[in-house]
Design a protein around this motif. Structure first.
Motif, PDB file in Angstrom:
ATOM      1  N   LEU A   1       0.828  -1.203   0.000  1.00 59.41           N
ATOM      2  CA  LEU A   1       0.000   0.000   0.000  1.00 59.41           C
ATOM      3  C   LEU A   1       0.867   1.260   0.000  1.00 59.41           C
ATOM      4  O   LEU A   1       2.023   1.231   0.415  1.00 59.41           O
ATOM      5  CB  LEU A   1      -0.906   0.016   1.236  1.00 59.41           C
ATOM      6  N   SER A   2       0.277   2.350  -0.451  1.00 60.85           N
ATOM      7  CA  SER A   2       0.957   3.645  -0.418  1.00 60.85           C
ATOM      8  C   SER A   2       0.672   4.292   0.938  1.00 60.85           C
ATOM      9  O   SER A   2      -0.472   4.646   1.240  1.00 60.85           O
ATOM     10  CB  SER A   2       0.431   4.529  -1.562  1.00 60.85           C
ATOM     11  N   LEU A   3       1.710   4.427   1.744  1.00 62.85           N
ATOM     12  CA  LEU A   3       1.538   4.921   3.111  1.00 62.85           C
ATOM     13  C   LEU A   3       1.882   6.404   3.210  1.00 62.85           C
ATOM     14  O   LEU A   3       2.909   6.843   2.692  1.00 62.85           O
ATOM     15  CB  LEU A   3       2.440   4.138   4.068  1.00 62.85           C
ATOM     16  N   ASN A   4       1.007   7.158   3.876  1.00 65.91           N
ATOM     17  CA  ASN A   4       1.293   8.584   4.064  1.00 65.91           C
ATOM     18  C   ASN A   4       2.202   8.772   5.287  1.00 65.91           C
ATOM     19  O   ASN A   4       2.536   7.820   5.999  1.00 65.91           O
ATOM     20  CB  ASN A   4      -0.001   9.390   4.194  1.00 65.91           C
ATOM     21  N   LEU A   5       2.588  10.010   5.541  1.00 66.44           N
ATOM     22  CA  LEU A   5       3.525  10.300   6.634  1.00 66.44           C
ATOM     23  C   LEU A   5       2.969   9.905   7.995  1.00 66.44           C
ATOM     24  O   LEU A   5       3.696   9.409   8.862  1.00 66.44           O
ATOM     25  CB  LEU A   5       3.882  11.795   6.627  1.00 66.44           C
ATOM     26  N   GLU A   6       1.672  10.116   8.183  1.00 70.26           N
ATOM     27  CA  GLU A   6       1.054   9.767   9.473  1.00 70.26           C
ATOM     28  C   GLU A   6       1.126   8.257   9.711  1.00 70.26           C
ATOM     29  O   GLU A   6       1.443   7.803  10.814  1.00 70.26           O
ATOM     30  CB  GLU A   6      -0.402  10.240   9.499  1.00 70.26           C
ATOM     31  N   SER A   7       0.837   7.494   8.660  1.00 76.41           N
ATOM     32  CA  SER A   7       0.886   6.029   8.776  1.00 76.41           C
ATOM     33  C   SER A   7       2.308   5.568   9.075  1.00 76.41           C
ATOM     34  O   SER A   7       2.536   4.700   9.925  1.00 76.41           O
ATOM     35  CB  SER A   7       0.375   5.384   7.486  1.00 76.41           C
ATOM     36  N   LYS A   8       3.277   6.150   8.375  1.00 76.78           N
ATOM     37  CA  LYS A   8       4.669   5.766   8.605  1.00 76.78           C
ATOM     38  C   LYS A   8       5.109   6.133  10.022  1.00 76.78           C
ATOM     39  O   LYS A   8       5.842   5.372  10.677  1.00 76.78           O
ATOM     40  CB  LYS A   8       5.576   6.445   7.573  1.00 76.78           C
ATOM     41  N   SER A   9       4.643   7.272  10.488  1.00 76.68           N
ATOM     42  CA  SER A   9       4.980   7.693  11.847  1.00 76.68           C
ATOM     43  C   SER A   9       4.418   6.710  12.875  1.00 76.68           C
ATOM     44  O   SER A   9       5.090   6.354  13.850  1.00 76.68           O
ATOM     45  CB  SER A   9       4.436   9.101  12.094  1.00 76.68           C
ATOM     46  N   ASN A  10       3.180   6.256  12.651  1.00 77.93           N
ATOM     47  CA  ASN A  10       2.560   5.287  13.571  1.00 77.93           C
ATOM     48  C   ASN A  10       3.307   3.957  13.559  1.00 77.93           C
ATOM     49  O   ASN A  10       3.399   3.273  14.578  1.00 77.93           O
ATOM     50  CB  ASN A  10       1.094   5.067  13.193  1.00 77.93           C
ATOM     51  N   LEU A  11       3.833   3.587  12.395  1.00 80.30           N
ATOM     52  CA  LEU A  11       4.541   2.313  12.284  1.00 80.30           C
ATOM     53  C   LEU A  11       5.913   2.344  12.934  1.00 80.30           C
ATOM     54  O   LEU A  11       6.485   1.300  13.230  1.00 80.30           O
ATOM     55  CB  LEU A  11       4.679   1.916  10.801  1.00 80.30           C
ATOM     56  N   THR A  12       6.460   3.541  13.129  1.00 79.95           N
ATOM     57  CA  THR A  12       7.806   3.633  13.712  1.00 79.95           C
ATOM     58  C   THR A  12       7.805   3.614  15.239  1.00 79.95           C
ATOM     59  O   THR A  12       8.848   3.824  15.859  1.00 79.95           O
ATOM     60  CB  THR A  12       8.522   4.917  13.232  1.00 79.95           C
TER      61      THR A  12
END
Length: 439
Positions: free
Chosen positions: A208-219
């Protein structure tokens, strides 16, 4: 009975066209598959969206080899897209492009029957595609709702089904992103998530194409820790997916390199690139290691797990793309003292690097030279004789005489000078096995 002449001059009657499936089996008004709805659709837009579909040859313009939208027929019976044949005629040609027959009449006749047939066929395919897309969207939304209620093995099976749909349909990916599916999946990852659930979730997220918020949550540390555990213990597919997802997270501007400095992650990646039974993990593993090694604060940790001798021993077996990645990692590690010392102490460093000079690519040669320079400069008395015996001097002369960039030639000249310091001119020339011409 109505007839139609296709782009290749093939004569079809409309009833046969319907029966043979050129219209996709549609049967609308007039018995030929025309429908009021299909007439309202924009043919150009439809053809664009159905770009990958196999089109019947009778719909193809012999000049452009693309589907016709405004077919016209010449006196020879051949049919072409209007703009294509008009361009042909405007260039002064007086023959049919397909048959090369001389045109006894240069007029063109609109082929309305074929145009309707093309429009109807594409419209039916388009509407069928839209229906499938709507069905896929419905399945995705239903799966998301069910996942909120399911637990245990039932949740794992539902995730497997969702992963299959998302992996095979672009519309499913869009539906996931547009309807909060990404945030929901990320919420399933945590310190108590089973690897069975985690591997399926990661398998979906990596597509999936992840936005910055999603990437931040994953980190968040607990989620990174789960991915690292699965990278070490999961199937090869799970390991590769975790590797790709972590790399995607690192590509954000403000990523904290401390999140990927754990020895467990580094050891897992090294195991992945060394796994000879599953070569699919080599490129993703090296790619992530290269990105991690670009952060100076992590380089000593990478050296501490014994990565340098293992990467050096891998070099002869790697393909070009992976070879450049491995050399980039070693070059990064050579910038720290521990890295240079590990390279010097590895018995195969100089031999394997000398073999790569002027063999794979200019970039590989430049990286190899950079590493050799770091090693030889650290201990010229010890390393220079080994390098000369391995054939380094002759390779350096080849680089200097080649069409490589000036920086590379300068590096070669400096390294050649360093290697010659412990020898008299006569002995050095004999050691290099140089011909009289080169002397």
């Amino acid at each position: 009975m109505a007839e139609v002449v296709g782009g290749g001059g093939q004569v079809l009657d409309l009833e046969t066209a319907v029966k043979d499936g050129i219209l996709g089996g549609g049967g609308g008004e007039n018995g030929v598959g025309f429908s009021p709805l299909s007439e309202k659709l924009d043919l150009k837009k439809i053809i664009g969206e159905l770009d990958a579909i196999e089109v019947p040859s009778v719909f193809i313009c012999p000049i452009s080899l693309e589907a016709m939208q405004d077919p016209v027929t010449l006196c020879t019976g051949q049919t072409y897209e209007r703009c294509n044949i008009m361009k042909w005629l405007s260039l002064g040609h007086l023959s049919c492009p397909t048959t090369m027959q001389e045109l006894w009449d240069d007029s063109i006749t609109p082929n309305k029957t074929l145009q309707h047939l093309i429009h109807s066929w594409f419209s039916q395919k388009y509407l069928a595609m839209k229906k499938r897309s709507e069905d896929v969207q419905g399945r995705v939304l239903e799966s998301l709702e069910n996942l909120k209620k399911l637990k245990g093995q039932a949740r794992v099976q539902a995730l497997k089904g969702l992963r299959s749909v998302v992996g095979n349909h672009f519309s499913a990916k869009k539906t996931m992103v547009d309807n909060g599916g990404v945030a929901f999946l990320i919420s399933l990852l945590g310190p108590f998530t089973s690897h069975a659930v985690g591997s399926e979730v990661v398998g979906i997220l990596v597509n999936l194409s992840l936005n910055l918020e999603s990437k931040s949550n994953l980190t968040q540390p607990a989620r990174i820790s789960l991915m690292v555990d699965m990278l070490n213990e999961g199937s090869i597919e799970t390991k590769v997916n975790c590797t790709k997802l972590i790399q995607g997270l690192m590509e954000t501007k403000d990523f904290d390199p401390d999140l990927v400095s754990s020895l467990s992650l580094l050891v897992g990646l090294l195991k992945l690139v060394k796994d000879k039974r599953n070569s699919s993990g080599i490129q993703p593993g090296l790619s992530l290691l290269k990105m991690i090694s670009s952060h100076e604060c992590v380089r000593s940790s990478i050296v501490s797990i014994g990565s340098i001798p293992q990467l050096i021993d891998l070099l002869p077996s790697l393909k070009a793309e992976c070879l450049e990645l491995a050399l980039s990692i070693l070059d990064n590690l050579a910038s720290v003292e521990e890295g240079r010392l590990a390279l010097k102490n590895c018995p195969n460093t100089i031999v394997n690097l000398v073999k790569l000079l002027m063999r794979i690519s200019e970039n590989c040669t430049q990286l190899s030279l950079s590493i050799l320079w770091a090693v030889c400069k650290l201990s010229p008395e010890e390393c220079a004789p080994i390098a000369v015996e391995a054939g380094l001097a002759a390779k350096l002369l080849l680089v200097i005489q080649s069409g490589c960039n000036p920086t590379l030639k300068q590096q070669s000249a400096e390294l050649l000078k360093l290697c010659s310091l412990n020898y008299t001119a006569t002995i050095f020339i004999s050691k290099c096995k140089l011909t009289r011409t080169l002397q």
